[in-house]
Write a protein that holds these residues in place. Structure first.
Motif, short mmCIF file in Angstrom:
data_model
loop_
_atom_site.label_atom_id
_atom_site.label_comp_id
_atom_site.label_asym_id
_atom_site.label_seq_id
_atom_site.Cartn_x
_atom_site.Cartn_y
_atom_site.Cartn_z
N GLU A 263 0.83 -1.20 0.00
CA GLU A 263 0.00 0.00 0.00
C GLU A 263 0.87 1.26 0.00
OE1 GLU A 263 -2.60 -0.37 3.33
OE2 GLU A 263 -3.87 -1.89 2.38
N LEU A 264 2.01 1.20 0.67
CA LEU A 264 2.91 2.35 0.69
C LEU A 264 3.45 2.62 -0.71
CD1 LEU A 264 5.48 3.30 3.36
CD2 LEU A 264 6.22 3.24 0.98
N MET A 265 3.81 1.56 -1.45
CA MET A 265 4.28 1.74 -2.83
C MET A 265 3.19 2.35 -3.71
SD MET A 265 6.78 -1.39 -3.94
CE MET A 265 5.61 -2.69 -3.59
N GLU A 266 1.96 1.88 -3.53
CA GLU A 266 0.84 2.41 -4.31
C GLU A 266 0.61 3.88 -4.00
OE1 GLU A 266 -3.92 1.47 -5.16
OE2 GLU A 266 -2.74 0.20 -3.82
N LEU A 267 0.65 4.21 -2.70
CA LEU A 267 0.48 5.60 -2.28
C LEU A 267 1.61 6.47 -2.79
CD1 LEU A 267 -0.87 7.82 -0.52
CD2 LEU A 267 0.50 6.98 1.40
N SER A 268 2.84 6.00 -2.66
CA SER A 268 4.00 6.78 -3.10
C SER A 268 3.98 6.99 -4.61
CB SER A 268 5.29 6.07 -2.69
OG SER A 268 6.42 6.81 -3.09
#
Length: 290
Positions: A263-268
Motif C-alpha cells: 500500500e505504501l508503494m501504491e500511495l507513493s
C-alpha cells in the motif's frame, strides 16, 4: 497469328505491372510525421526527461535550445525574456501535461488500511498510528523514489517492438519507521527500511517473502528529524538471521508488513505522479510567465 496474340497479351501484362508498381511507390514520397501527442494511450513515462537521452535515436527532438540568440517575441510587461524557443517549450509542456493527466489513475490518493493517518508536505509524507500505548510513525520522501534501470528500459523497448505493453513506473521509496513507547523514556526505536529490487514482485505459487528490508536500526531522540551519528547504529548486513527475523516480526506486529509495504508503494506512486504533474504545470507557468 497465335504468336502475335501471345506477344500482345504479354506486353499488356508488363504495362499493367509497371503501372501498379508505380502507384504503390507514390505514398513513400510523402511520409506522415507522427507527433508525441498522437498516441491514443501511453504508459506512465518520463518523456520530458528522456528527451536529451533518446530524442536523437527516436527521430523526434523538439528544438527547445538554439545556439542563436533570439530576440524577444512576446512582451507581457514582466520584463523577462520571451523567445520562440520558450513558446515551443510551453507548447510541449502543455501537451505533456495533457498526456500525463490521461494516464493518471485517480486524482484522489489511495487509502492506507490499518488506521494510518496521512500528512504530506510536498514530496514528504508522514503516516502515523497509535497502538496500545505505542506511537508508530512512518516517513518517506517521493523524490528519487523511482529506481533507474536502464537494462529493463532496453528490454521494454524490445518488447514494445513486439507489441507488448510497457510496465508502469512504480515508486519504491526508502522509509523510516519510528516506534515510541509513550510511558517510557523519550527515545524511539528507529528502523531505516528500503525495497530491494529483487524482492518487489512475487511469483504465483512461490513462497511469499518480505518485499521490504531493514537496513539499519538505532535508538534516536523522540521527534528528532536528524539521525544522530553519536547514537550506536546496528547494520543488518552482517546481522544474525534469528535477530533479523525478530526485528521484522516486531514491525509486523505494529502493522508494518508486506500489506503495508504494498500500500505504501501504491500511495507513493500516486503522490509522485501528482508531484510530477504539478512540477510540469509550475514549469509551464514559469516558461510562459503566467
Amino acid at each position: 497469328m497465335l504468336k502475335s496474340l501471345c506477344r500482345a497479351v504479354g506486353t499488356a501484362v508488363r504495362i499493367s505491372t509497371i503501372t501498379t508498381s508505380t502507384s504503390r511507390a507514390l505514398p513513400l514520397s510523402t511520409p506522415t510525421l507522427c507527433t508525441p501527442s498522437s498516441a491514443t494511450s501511453r504508459p506512465f513515462t518520463r518523456s520530458l526527461w528522456m528527451m536529451n537521452n533518446k530524442g536523437a535515436s527516436s527521430g523526434y527532438r523538439p528544438k527547445l535550445f538554439s545556439s542563436r540568440v533570439l530576440s524577444p517575441s512576446v512582451s507581457c510587461g514582466c520584463g523577462a525574456l520571451h523567445t520562440e524557443g520558450d513558446k515551443s517549450f510551453g507548447d510541449f509542456l502543455s501537451d505533456e501535461i495533457k498526456e500525463e493527466r490521461k494516464i493518471q489513475k485517480s486524482k484522489t490518493l489511495p487509502k492506507m488500511s490499518g488506521g494510518w493517518e496521512l500528512e504530506s508536505n510536498g514530496a514528504e509524507v508522514k503516516l502515523s498510528r497509535s497502538v496500545s500505548g505505542e506511537k508508530i510513525i512512518v516517513t518517506f520522501n517521493v523524490n528519487n523514489s523511482i529506481p533507474p534501470n536502464f537494462e529493463e528500459e532496453a528490454e521494454t523497448g524490445q518488447q514494445q517492438q513486439k507489441g507488448e505493453e510497457e510496465q508502469d513506473i512504480v515508486s519504491t521509496p526508502n522509509f523510516v519507521v519510528e516506534v515510541t513507547k509513550q510511558e517510557a523514556a523519550k527515545t524511539s526505536l528507529v528502523f531505516d527500511c528500503h525495497f530491494p529490487e529483487d524482492e518487489i514482485a512475487h511469483g504465483e505459487g512461490e513462497e511469499e517473502s518480505d518485499i521490504f528490508a531493514i537496513r539499519e536500526v538505532s535508538f534516536q531522540p523522540e521527534g528528532d528529524a536528524d539521525w544522530k551519528e553519536t547514537s550506536y547504529t546496528l547494520s543488518t548486513d552482517s546481522l544474525d538471521w534469528a535477530l533479523y527475523d525478530h526485528l521484522m516480526d516486531f514491525l509486523a506486529d505494529r502493522g508494518v508488513d508486506n500489506t503495508f509495504a504494498d500500500e505504501l508503494m501504491e500511495l507513493s506512486t500516486a503522490m509522485e505522479h501528482q508531484e510530477y504533474i504539478k512540477f510540469l504545470e509550475d514549469l509551464g507557468s514559469f516558461v510562459k510567465c503566467k
